[in-house]
Motif scaffolding. Structure first.
Motif, PDB file in Angstrom:
ATOM      1  N   LEU A 192      39.473  35.060  44.175  1.00  0.00           N
ATOM      2  CA  LEU A 192      40.172  35.143  42.897  1.00  0.00           C
ATOM      3  C   LEU A 192      40.926  36.461  42.798  1.00  0.00           C
ATOM      4  CD1 LEU A 192      37.791  33.704  40.132  1.00  0.00           C
ATOM      5  CD2 LEU A 192      40.179  33.079  40.530  1.00  0.00           C
ATOM      6  N   ALA A 193      40.251  37.561  43.117  1.00  0.00           N
ATOM      7  CA  ALA A 193      40.910  38.869  43.078  1.00  0.00           C
ATOM      8  C   ALA A 193      42.093  38.903  44.036  1.00  0.00           C
ATOM      9  CB  ALA A 193      39.905  39.969  43.419  1.00  0.00           C
ATOM     10  N   ARG A 194      41.907  38.371  45.238  1.00  0.00           N
ATOM     11  CA  ARG A 194      42.997  38.372  46.223  1.00  0.00           C
ATOM     12  C   ARG A 194      44.186  37.557  45.734  1.00  0.00           C
ATOM     13  NH1 ARG A 194      44.619  34.941  50.405  1.00  0.00           N
ATOM     14  NH2 ARG A 194      42.958  33.482  49.879  1.00  0.00           N
ATOM     15  N   LEU A 195      43.932  36.359  45.224  1.00  0.00           N
ATOM     16  CA  LEU A 195      45.023  35.490  44.784  1.00  0.00           C
ATOM     17  C   LEU A 195      45.687  36.018  43.517  1.00  0.00           C
ATOM     18  CD1 LEU A 195      43.300  32.108  45.625  1.00  0.00           C
ATOM     19  CD2 LEU A 195      45.301  33.082  46.768  1.00  0.00           C
ATOM     20  N   TYR A 196      44.916  36.631  42.620  1.00  0.00           N
ATOM     21  CA  TYR A 196      45.529  37.286  41.465  1.00  0.00           C
ATOM     22  C   TYR A 196      46.478  38.399  41.920  1.00  0.00           C
ATOM     23  CZ  TYR A 196      42.587  35.077  37.852  1.00  0.00           C
ATOM     24  OH  TYR A 196      41.991  34.189  36.993  1.00  0.00           O
ATOM     25  N   ARG A 197      46.041  39.169  42.916  1.00  0.00           N
ATOM     26  CA  ARG A 197      46.919  40.235  43.416  1.00  0.00           C
ATOM     27  C   ARG A 197      48.195  39.656  44.010  1.00  0.00           C
ATOM     28  NH1 ARG A 197      47.521  41.650  48.400  1.00  0.00           N
ATOM     29  NH2 ARG A 197      45.511  40.814  49.089  1.00  0.00           N
ATOM     30  N   LEU A 198      48.063  38.592  44.796  1.00  0.00           N
ATOM     31  CA  LEU A 198      49.245  37.981  45.391  1.00  0.00           C
ATOM     32  C   LEU A 198      50.184  37.402  44.335  1.00  0.00           C
ATOM     33  CD1 LEU A 198      47.674  36.187  48.489  1.00  0.00           C
ATOM     34  CD2 LEU A 198      49.066  38.249  48.467  1.00  0.00           C
ATOM     35  N   GLN A 199      49.641  37.041  43.175  1.00  0.00           N
ATOM     36  CA  GLN A 199      50.470  36.553  42.069  1.00  0.00           C
ATOM     37  C   GLN A 199      50.938  37.690  41.168  1.00  0.00           C
ATOM     38  OE1 GLN A 199      47.829  33.683  40.227  1.00  0.00           O
ATOM     39  NE2 GLN A 199      48.532  32.007  41.528  1.00  0.00           N
ATOM     40  N   ASP A 200      50.630  38.921  41.580  1.00  0.00           N
ATOM     41  CA  ASP A 200      50.993  40.125  40.823  1.00  0.00           C
ATOM     42  C   ASP A 200      50.302  40.169  39.466  1.00  0.00           C
ATOM     43  OD1 ASP A 200      52.230  42.586  40.944  1.00  0.00           O
ATOM     44  OD2 ASP A 200      53.957  41.920  39.770  1.00  0.00           O
ATOM     45  N   LYS A 201      49.157  39.542  39.356  1.00  0.00           N
ATOM     46  CA  LYS A 201      48.335  39.647  38.154  1.00  0.00           C
ATOM     47  C   LYS A 201      47.264  40.707  38.420  1.00  0.00           C
ATOM     48  CE  LYS A 201      49.001  34.806  36.813  1.00  0.00           C
ATOM     49  NZ  LYS A 201      48.337  33.490  36.542  1.00  0.00           N
ATOM     50  N   ARG A 202      47.704  41.941  38.455  1.00  0.00           N
ATOM     51  CA  ARG A 202      46.835  43.013  38.936  1.00  0.00           C
ATOM     52  C   ARG A 202      45.746  43.380  37.942  1.00  0.00           C
ATOM     53  NH1 ARG A 202      48.689  45.203  43.788  1.00  0.00           N
ATOM     54  NH2 ARG A 202      50.614  44.180  44.418  1.00  0.00           N
ATOM     55  N   ASP A 203      45.989  43.203  36.679  1.00  0.00           N
ATOM     56  CA  ASP A 203      44.924  43.460  35.709  1.00  0.00           C
ATOM     57  C   ASP A 203      43.747  42.525  35.962  1.00  0.00           C
ATOM     58  OD1 ASP A 203      46.354  45.452  34.508  1.00  0.00           O
ATOM     59  OD2 ASP A 203      47.111  44.209  32.869  1.00  0.00           O
ATOM     60  N   GLN A 204      44.054  41.227  36.156  1.00  0.00           N
ATOM     61  CA  GLN A 204      42.982  40.274  36.440  1.00  0.00           C
ATOM     62  C   GLN A 204      42.306  40.589  37.771  1.00  0.00           C
ATOM     63  OE1 GLN A 204      46.034  39.531  35.216  1.00  0.00           O
ATOM     64  NE2 GLN A 204      46.075  37.445  34.343  1.00  0.00           N
ATOM     65  N   ALA A 205      43.098  40.977  38.756  1.00  0.00           N
ATOM     66  CA  ALA A 205      42.523  41.304  40.067  1.00  0.00           C
ATOM     67  C   ALA A 205      41.542  42.465  39.948  1.00  0.00           C
ATOM     68  CB  ALA A 205      43.633  41.649  41.050  1.00  0.00           C
ATOM     69  N   ARG A 206      41.916  43.491  39.195  1.00  0.00           N
ATOM     70  CA  ARG A 206      41.023  44.641  39.014  1.00  0.00           C
ATOM     71  C   ARG A 206      39.747  44.245  38.278  1.00  0.00           C
ATOM     72  NH1 ARG A 206      46.088  47.218  38.486  1.00  0.00           N
ATOM     73  NH2 ARG A 206      46.192  46.775  36.254  1.00  0.00           N
ATOM     74  N   THR A 207      39.899  43.447  37.246  1.00  0.00           N
ATOM     75  CA  THR A 207      38.728  43.036  36.462  1.00  0.00           C
ATOM     76  C   THR A 207      37.741  42.247  37.311  1.00  0.00           C
ATOM     77  OG1 THR A 207      40.023  43.004  34.428  1.00  0.00           O
ATOM     78  CG2 THR A 207      37.980  41.729  34.443  1.00  0.00           C
ATOM     79  N   VAL A 208      38.260  41.300  38.089  1.00  0.00           N
ATOM     80  CA  VAL A 208      37.389  40.473  38.926  1.00  0.00           C
ATOM     81  C   VAL A 208      36.695  41.325  39.991  1.00  0.00           C
ATOM     82  CG1 VAL A 208      37.346  38.615  40.621  1.00  0.00           C
ATOM     83  CG2 VAL A 208      38.661  38.340  38.517  1.00  0.00           C
ATOM     84  N   ALA A 209      37.459  42.155  40.683  1.00  0.00           N
ATOM     85  CA  ALA A 209      36.870  42.977  41.745  1.00  0.00           C
ATOM     86  C   ALA A 209      35.826  43.934  41.189  1.00  0.00           C
ATOM     87  CB  ALA A 209      37.959  43.740  42.483  1.00  0.00           C
ATOM     88  N   ASP A 210      36.132  44.586  40.078  1.00  0.00           N
ATOM     89  CA  ASP A 210      35.166  45.520  39.486  1.00  0.00           C
ATOM     90  C   ASP A 210      33.902  44.802  39.053  1.00  0.00           C
ATOM     91  OD1 ASP A 210      36.582  47.864  39.838  1.00  0.00           O
ATOM     92  OD2 ASP A 210      37.639  47.705  37.923  1.00  0.00           O
ATOM     93  N   GLY A 211      34.041  43.576  38.577  1.00  0.00           N
ATOM     94  CA  GLY A 211      32.863  42.824  38.165  1.00  0.00           C
ATOM     95  C   GLY A 211      31.926  42.545  39.321  1.00  0.00           C
ATOM     96  N   VAL A 212      32.474  42.150  40.466  1.00  0.00           N
ATOM     97  CA  VAL A 212      31.626  41.876  41.633  1.00  0.00           C
ATOM     98  C   VAL A 212      31.003  43.161  42.153  1.00  0.00           C
ATOM     99  CG1 VAL A 212      31.523  40.824  43.914  1.00  0.00           C
ATOM    100  CG2 VAL A 212      33.104  39.917  42.215  1.00  0.00           C
ATOM    101  N   LEU A 213      31.751  44.248  42.110  1.00  0.00           N
ATOM    102  CA  LEU A 213      31.247  45.516  42.632  1.00  0.00           C
ATOM    103  C   LEU A 213      30.094  46.077  41.813  1.00  0.00           C
ATOM    104  CD1 LEU A 213      34.620  47.162  43.707  1.00  0.00           C
ATOM    105  CD2 LEU A 213      32.681  46.655  45.204  1.00  0.00           C
ATOM    106  N   GLN A 214      29.828  45.496  40.649  1.00  0.00           N
ATOM    107  CA  GLN A 214      28.665  45.921  39.882  1.00  0.00           C
ATOM    108  C   GLN A 214      27.364  45.431  40.525  1.00  0.00           C
ATOM    109  OE1 GLN A 214      28.929  48.044  37.222  1.00  0.00           O
ATOM    110  NE2 GLN A 214      31.062  48.027  37.923  1.00  0.00           N
ATOM    111  N   ARG A 215      27.477  44.436  41.388  1.00  0.00           N
ATOM    112  CA  ARG A 215      26.292  43.909  42.062  1.00  0.00           C
ATOM    113  C   ARG A 215      25.876  44.819  43.223  1.00  0.00           C
ATOM    114  NH1 ARG A 215      25.967  37.372  42.869  1.00  0.00           N
ATOM    115  NH2 ARG A 215      25.968  36.794  40.653  1.00  0.00           N
ATOM    116  N   THR A 216      24.636  44.639  43.651  1.00  0.00           N
ATOM    117  CA  THR A 216      24.183  45.290  44.877  1.00  0.00           C
ATOM    118  C   THR A 216      24.677  44.454  46.052  1.00  0.00           C
ATOM    119  OG1 THR A 216      22.216  46.181  43.795  1.00  0.00           O
ATOM    120  CG2 THR A 216      22.179  46.052  46.201  1.00  0.00           C
TER     121      THR A 216
END
Length: 734
Positions: free
Chosen positions: A433-457
């Motif tokens: 999702l983060a990758r495809l959002y970035r490719l669609q230039d939806k960078r806010d969504q890409a950042r939100t998704v990536a940061d959410g996963v990075l909260q996990r161990t």
């Protein structure tokens, strides 16, 4: 048995850093592309991380099963250590040829233990006769371990005279000769005649029964290792039928193994029906062993042996049997190592299996993109299967469609967002999702998704992938700095220590070296969250570039940062700050660059900046500022995302354009030092600097006039300073 079954399947089918040098990091150091870095027990239980197309079938099937079962997989992962068995990392239960787990090498010491030393002494083997000494351990690892255990036991017996033990050792060496000859015969290039070897002879009837029985076992082993399977089968059967024989518990199993070898060796051109009958006959023999409670220790090796036999004699029917079993994700694929057997037998059978089994189609679709430049066909196939497969089978195809696509339809996005956080596919889905959002230039969504996963161990390789995407979508230099560093997953991490995010991948290198202007580099060096050695390296790079461009303000800022991070460099940076002319500032930067091993570009790792030993200093600050092939926009997950847009890329291009004509660091320092020798002939550093110039022309990136430059520096050093320490250390100009 992994070696056994692979062989059976085949049978059935018939720097040191130099001057002006640099190096590029390998992207595979930062991801688990072929094998998960998640512990296999956790992967087996549904912790999948981010799936990769380069993963082997056993891992992708495990992932397919987990996605099909969903959260339920955590409650029914299957046989403990099953995936480790399937991928070959955990042997045992007869899987290595002859039984054992292959750990005998370390236990036996291979050539330096009591048995090996006794053998060499008994046979009078010379210390430099490696051919003869190597025969001591010519047999497979489990056999070596068994021999040493037997040696220790018999040597401790009260009737173990020197003559008896030495006789046993000589006979065992004869068995090893048979192993060595069998190994030599495997190589087609060996055309010379094999030496004549003879089997151990029976012991006289006057010898105690124990010793005679051990000799009978050695005679059977010699026949087996030499490929005389009819003879070895008969001898092992006799051992198994002899009450009181020390090797009786092994006899029936070893006879079966010998008979399997005989039948397999003769089966190459036999019709399927005949091979099926032979397989059934061998299975009946094996069932007799498994049904004997007194042979419990050999039950599991026997089952493994029979599976290997089936792979050799009836690979087609065995593969189809396994494939049908694996169709149902509720079955345990690790029981009797069915998944491992299937994976080996699948080689060369892709098309047939894809048409009949959904999981095989899914695995081959994903794997097909691993080595291709474009995967449009595979992406379209995955999307079609997701859209039209039965609802219960859509989960894996949703994952495949996301993995292989370069654009996301609203329907695909909706389905991806609906995947629950407890689903085994969640991390892979969110990553894409983060990758495809970035490719669609939806960078806010890409950042939100990536940061959410990075909260996990997450494991290091999974974190690296999420940090790549988050880095690519960064909004500023400081934002990008928070996701710049990665963990090298190839590094060994001592037990109890956590892996460190302390290295740069190609995206970070391209960003720093090509996309950041001087002001950006200075800002990045100020980010205190970054490791001090990296900040010092970035400050040093900015300082060198500022010195070459004579950008005083950025140069002073970078020099001050470097001095604060590396106090030993304070005098060099002060010299720069006090220099009254561009030439003197440039000279100060170049000298400091050589003295402290600085570079105009960042590199994969960032060693601590400290003064280099004077006689090891070279001009290694840069190779070339000419434009490199830029990183293209990646189309698939296994391609590294491009650097972020953070920073003044236009100013960076303008600065690099001005730097492009500059010679290599060796050439630049050499020209500078020769000019400095004319303008500052009394500078006490000149002898050392002339030595550095000569040393720098001996490797790394060089200009066309490097030899001429070296000769000039050499001649000046020996003419003006013939008795100096540095003239003595520079006897040649080449």
């Amino acid at each position: 048995m992994k070696r056994m079954i692979a062989a059976a399947a085949a049978l059935s089918c018939a720097g040191a850093v130099l001057a002006s040098g640099d190096y590029n990091p390998a992207y595979t150091m930062f991801k688990a592309y072929t094998k998960p870095d998640i512990p296999l027990a956790r992967f087996q239980a549904g912790e999948l991380g981010v799936l990769q197309p380069g993963m082997r079938r056993v891992y992708l099937y495990t992932a397919w099963r987990a996605i099909m079962l969903g959260p339920e997989i955590a409650r029914r992962p299957g046989t403990a250590q099953g995936l480790a068995r399937a991928d070959g990392s955990a042997f045992g239960n007869g899987w290595s040829d002859g039984g054992g787990d292959g750990s005998a090498d370390s236990a036996a010491g291979r050539g330096n233990d009591d048995f090996a030393l006794r053998t060499a002494a008994v046979l009078g083997l010379k210390a430099d006769d490696w051919a003869a000494r190597n025969k001591i351990d010519a047999c497979p690892a489990p056999a070596r371990a068994f021999v040493r255990a037997t040696f220790a036991a018999l040597a401790a017996r009260p009737d173990a005279t020197k003559a008896r033990v030495d006789g046993w050792v000589r006979a065992q060496y004869q068995v090893s000769e048979a192993c060595q000859q069998a190994e030599d015969a495997r190589y087609a290039w060996r055309e010379d005649k094999q030496p004549e070897i003879v089997p151990p002879q029976p012991l006289p009837a006057a010898e105690p029964a124990y010793w005679r029985m051990l000799r009978d076992y050695q005679r059977a082993a010699w026949q087996f290792q030499g490929g005389h399977y009819a003879e070895s089968t008969a001898l092992f059967e006799r051992i198994g039928a002899t009450k009181g024989h020390p090797m009786q518990p092994l006899g029936a199993y070893l006879a079966l193994r010998s008979e399997v070898r005989r039948v397999v060796a003769a089966a190459k051109d036999q019709p399927p029906g005949q091979r099926e009958r032979q397989a059934r006959a061998l299975e009946q023999r094996g069932e007799a062993i498994v049904g004997d409670a007194g042979l419990a220790a050999m039950h599991e090796p026997t089952r493994a042996l029979l599976r290997a036999m089936r792979a050799a004699l009836t690979p087609e029917s065995r593969l189809e049997e396994l494939a049908r079993y694996l169709d149902d994700p509720r079955n345990d694929p690790y029981a009797l190592d069915r998944l491992g057997d299937w994976s080996v037998l699948m080689d060369g059978k892709h098309a047939d299996q894809r048409a009949a089994h959904a999981y095989a189609d899914w695995i081959e679709t994903v794997q097909a993109c691993g080595a291709q430049q474009a995967c449009d066909a595979q992406a379209a196939h995955a999307l079609e299967r997701w859209q039209h497969a039965p609802r219960a089978q859509r989960g894996p195809w949703l994952v495949a469609a996301l993995m292989l696509s370069t654009a996301m339809t609203p329907e695909l996005e909706k389905a991806a967002l609906a995947v629950g956080a407890d689903d085994p596919a969640w991390v892979t889905v969110r990553y894409h999702l983060a990758r495809l959002y970035r490719l669609q230039d939806k960078r806010d969504q890409a950042r939100t998704v990536a940061d959410g996963v990075l909260q996990r161990t997450l494991t290091p390789a999974t974190r690296n992938l999420l940090r790549e995407e988050r880095f690519a979508a960064a909004t500023s230099v400081r934002d990008a700095a928070g996701y710049l560093l990665r963990t090298n997953v190839d590094y060994y991490v001592p037990e109890g220590e956590s892996p460190k995010e302390n290295m740069l991948n190609d995206d970070g290198l391209a960003w720093i070296n090509r996309n950041l202007a001087l002001a950006d580099l200075v800002e990045l060096a100020r980010v205190e969250a970054l490791p001090a050695p990296l900040r010092a390296r970035i400050a040093g790079a900015a300082w060198i570039r500022a010195g070459l461009l004579d950008r005083q303000e950025e140069g002073r800022q970078a020099a001050a940062l470097l001095a604060g991070l590396v106090p030993a460099a304070a005098s060099a940076t002060q010299r720069y700050a006090q220099a009254p002319s561009p030439a003197e500032r440039r000279h100060a930067v170049l000298v400091a660059g050589a003295a402290f091993g600085l570079a105009a570009d960042a590199s994969m790792d960032s060693p601590k900046v400290e003064r280099v030993a004077a006689d090891e200093a070279t001009a290694s600050m840069w190779c070339s500022f000419k434009p490199e092939q830029p990183l293209g926009e990646p189309r698939f997950v296994w391609r590294l995302p491009p650097p972020p847009a953070a920073g003044d890329a236009g100013a960076a291009r303008a600065e690099l354009a001005r730097l492009a004509p500059v010679k290599t660091a060796t050439g630049t320092l050499g020209d500078d030092v020769l000019a400095w020798a004319d303008s500052h002939p009394k500078d006490p550093e000149l002898p050392w600097l002339l030595h550095v110039v000569v040393q720098s022309t001996r490797g790394g990136c060089l200009d066309d006039d490097a030899k001429t430059l070296s000769r000039k520096a050499f001649n000046l050093l020996h003419k003006r300073y013939p008795k100096s320490e540095w003239a003595k250390k520079t006897p040649y100009f080449y």
